[in-house]
Design a protein around this motif. Structure first.
Motif: not given
Lengths: 359, 343
Positions: A164-179
């Motif tokens: 959530g804190k990195r929603a705009h960064l690649p790391s945040g998007r990666w976590i979202r994809s994994a979920s």
């Protein structure tokens, strides 16, 4: 009027202007500490009492619904017991024994009368008391769900906050994809993959078996890790997504901007401001998840041969063992009611407007 | 009339040529977010204790300028230029330095006090959070200071407000609490972004009076961001006008009211000056505000300017010292005599 009154500022230039707010403030004012009394409308205690009063009708309604549902299933317990070759006389004898020849309302009321006093009758198949069967199976299932929920919370909340804190960064998007991947994989498939990895290849965790908690707590938890893992994976995907989205919202909220504008540290802003605001969402998601995972234990107990409620229910349905089916479903209904009540209670406690009854 | 104008002209020069050192100096600030340029050539200075208004229509970049001062722009923002505050360049400063500046050197308050404070954290905690962020003090001391500050911003029964949540207070009280939060660590500059917009008109006047009192008692400078000219004229000695992501005019309040040096603030003034004797006499500003993402060629205001000539569409005017003091961004400022609002 003991409420707050805005006192005029002292500078001479203000005195002429400052007379207006007292009236305005009084109008919108509420006593901060007053709150509402015990059982008054809108109070938390009244809310809990209302919910408790709804328990009995809900349980009876669910019982009736399940009763009618099992009656619709073709065949009957006598066939299930004697096999398809049984003579009509033998079937009739068994049905008379089990009381299935009596009218439906009578059967239901007899069962209900017993159930309300804690007597769910005897199993058609084994003749043992249903309450005893449930008492033996319930701890297994509860333990599995509790381990799954604890694991999910430990995995999903830190990851969700991070994403959530990195929603705009690649790391945040990666976590979202994994979920997203975690959401798409069904429990039973994940279970088979995990068995292959941890039990067959690595030989780390036992594939089957169950040791009661009272016998050997370590072996007990050891046996439940593998069955709980698929639940933790699937549950984490759901919780992480919700927590991540809610955190991203909270981190871009006006109150977080204010806290930052005053120099409050990022850690305090994250946990005491944003996370605190997300807490009600988390409680709701975890509550719903607990119920979902209770349902998922039906399949997982079957795969891992655990003597829990789910396996008991699946077997009982196969044999049309009405008393067991009804008893287990009733336990599920009660668990659902209690979990919902706890979630609503906690949501009320973390909301100051509800807690103080000053909304 | 000519004599009166001469007099105010000298006032303006007095206030702008004062010898006190500048507290804040913004130099050629440019901000773009996601590749879209939203601020260009923004420069302004503030002296210690000065009350300056920052006005302009919505989207002119006022709030963005305020947020830039605290380094509170979104992570996708690209910033160039200089923001000097007490000898430190805030644009070059890293996050931990900026966090130290926020709340202790520069604070910012916002409109919508209810949305801008945490709904589930007692107000007192939100104030002591600021103290603990900047100083190692025992909890009891922090609490005492927070109570004092709440009293200072004119909240009665500060002890009770400490334990209150925002839903238990009025909007005006929440705004006062936010001001207390902003000032509890003694910043030198308060950026107030539309602090009165969400409040009742009667409470607006009190907020302005409160800001004026706090500024003089605490030796605080205030940058008041607003589109409400009435509010800004009440409080500020100097008014900086922004249009389309640029500073177009920077003048003393009296000069601006008597004889604006730029057609845009002149139009703004006359648009907000509605006479109840002759309501049909009201004049708005024709056309829509230009977007800083796609600014017009030449002077950015020329498509809406009643005094525009051909050259205004060709040449972009620089921000230059005006004929009557201050600074203005108009090719024709030397030849135009614009109408102010007579007091």
């Amino acid at each position: 009027m003991t409420g707050v009154r805005e006192v005029g500022d002292t500078a001479p230039t203000e005195t002429t202007r400052d007379t207006a707010e007292p009236t305005a403030a009084r109008g919108g004012e509420k006593t901060a500490r007053g709150g509402r009394g015990w059982l008054e409308k809108g109070s938390l205690s009244r809310f809990v009492l209302t919910r408790l009063l709804l328990f009995p009708p809900t349980v009876v309604g669910a019982g009736l619904f399940t009763f009618l549902l099992v009656k619709i299933i073709p065949g009957g317990p006598a066939y299930a017991k004697l096999g398809e070759e049984a003579t009509p006389e033998a079937i009739a004898r068994i049905e008379r024994q089990l009381g299935l020849d009596r009218p439906l309302p009578e059967q239901f009321l007899a069962w209900l009368g017993g159930a309300l006093t804690g007597d769910f009758g005897e199993s058609f198949q084994t003749g043992t008391a249903v309450s005893g069967t449930i008492a033996a199976a319930l701890p297994v299932t509860l333990e599995l769900v509790v381990i799954a929920i604890i694991g999910t919370v430990l995995v999903a909340i830190p990851l969700g906050v991070y994403a959530g804190k990195r929603a705009h960064l690649p790391s945040g998007r990666w976590i979202r994809s994994a979920s997203g991947l975690g959401l798409a994989v069904p429990d039973f498939f994940a279970a088979l993959v995990l068995i292959t990895i941890f039990s067959v290849w690595l030989n780390l965790l036992p594939r089957l078996g169950y040791t009661p908690l009272t016998e050997d707590p370590v072996a007990n938890v050891y046996h439940l890790i593998l069955p709980a893992l698929p639940l933790i994976l699937g549950g984490s995907a759901i919780v992480m997504r919700q927590v991540g989205a809610a955190m991203a919202d909270a981190m871009s909220s006006d109150y977080v901007r204010t806290a930052r504008a005053m120099g409050i540290s990022e850690r305090t802003v994250t946990w005491r401001y944003a996370f605190r605001a997300v807490l009600p969402t988390i409680l709701n998601v975890v509550g719903l998840l607990a119920l979902g995972q209770l349902g998922a234990t039906l399949i997982l107990e079957e795969i891992f041969v655990l003597p829990g409620l789910g396996r008991t229910l699946v077997n009982a349905i196969g044999q049309l063992d009405y008393p067991v089916v009804l008893g287990v479903v009733l336990v599920y209904v009660c668990i659902a009611l209690v979990v919902n009540l706890i979630v609503d209670l906690l949501a009320g406690l973390v909301n100051p407007a509800i807690r103080r009854g000053t909304s | 009339m000519a004599i009166a104008r001469l007099g105010s002209h000298e006032d303006a020069r007095d206030s702008s040529c004062s010898s006190s050192p500048s507290l804040l100096e913004v130099d050629d600030l440019e901000v773009s977010i996601g590749g879209t340029q939203l601020l260009s050539e923004v420069s302004l200075t503030m002296r210690a204790g000065e009350l300056v208004g920052l006005v302009g229509e919505s989207g002119s970049g006022k709030t963005l300028t305020g947020l830039s001062l605290l380094g509170l722009l979104p992570p996708t923002a690209a910033v160039t230029g200089r923001i000097w505050f007490e000898g430190v360049d805030l644009i070059a400063a890293d996050q931990s330095r900026l966090r130290d500046v926020r709340g202790r050197a520069i604070s910012m308050i916002f409109q919508e006090p209810r949305a801008s404070l945490h709904p589930a954290r007692p107000l007192g905690k939100q104030i002591t959070d600021v103290i603990h962020a900047h100083e190692q003090v025992p909890a009891a001391d922090a609490r005492r200071r927070a109570v004092d500050m709440l009293g200072m911003v004119g909240l009665p029964d500060p002890r009770r407000v400490m334990d209150s949540y925002i839903h238990e207070l009025s909007g005006g009280m929440c705004q006062r609490a936010m001001i207390a939060m902003a000032l509890v660590c003694g910043p030198r500059l308060l950026v107030a972004d539309e602090p009165t917009t969400a409040l009742d008109v009667t409470i607006q006047a009190q907020m302005i009076a409160l800001l004026r009192r706090l500024a003089s008692e605490l030796d605080l400078s205030v940058l008041l961001i607003t589109h409400n000219l009435g509010v800004v004229v009440d409080l500020c000695s100097r008014i900086v006008t922004m249009y389309c992501g640029q500073v177009v005019n920077d003048d003393s309040t009296s000069q601006l009211l008597d004889e604006p040096q730029h057609p845009y603030p002149s139009a703004l003034l006359r648009a907000s000056d509605i006479s109840f004797d002759s309501p049909d006499d009201w004049s708005g500003i024709s056309g829509a505000p230009a977007s800083p993402a796609r600014p017009p060629r030449g002077c950015r205001f020329h498509p809406r300017c009643p005094h525009a000539q051909e050259r205004c569409a060709e040449n972009a005017p620089p921000l230059e010292p005006g004929r009557h003091g201050g600074r203005t961004r108009c090719l024709r400022s030397d030849e135009l005599t614009l109408q102010g609002v007579s007091r």
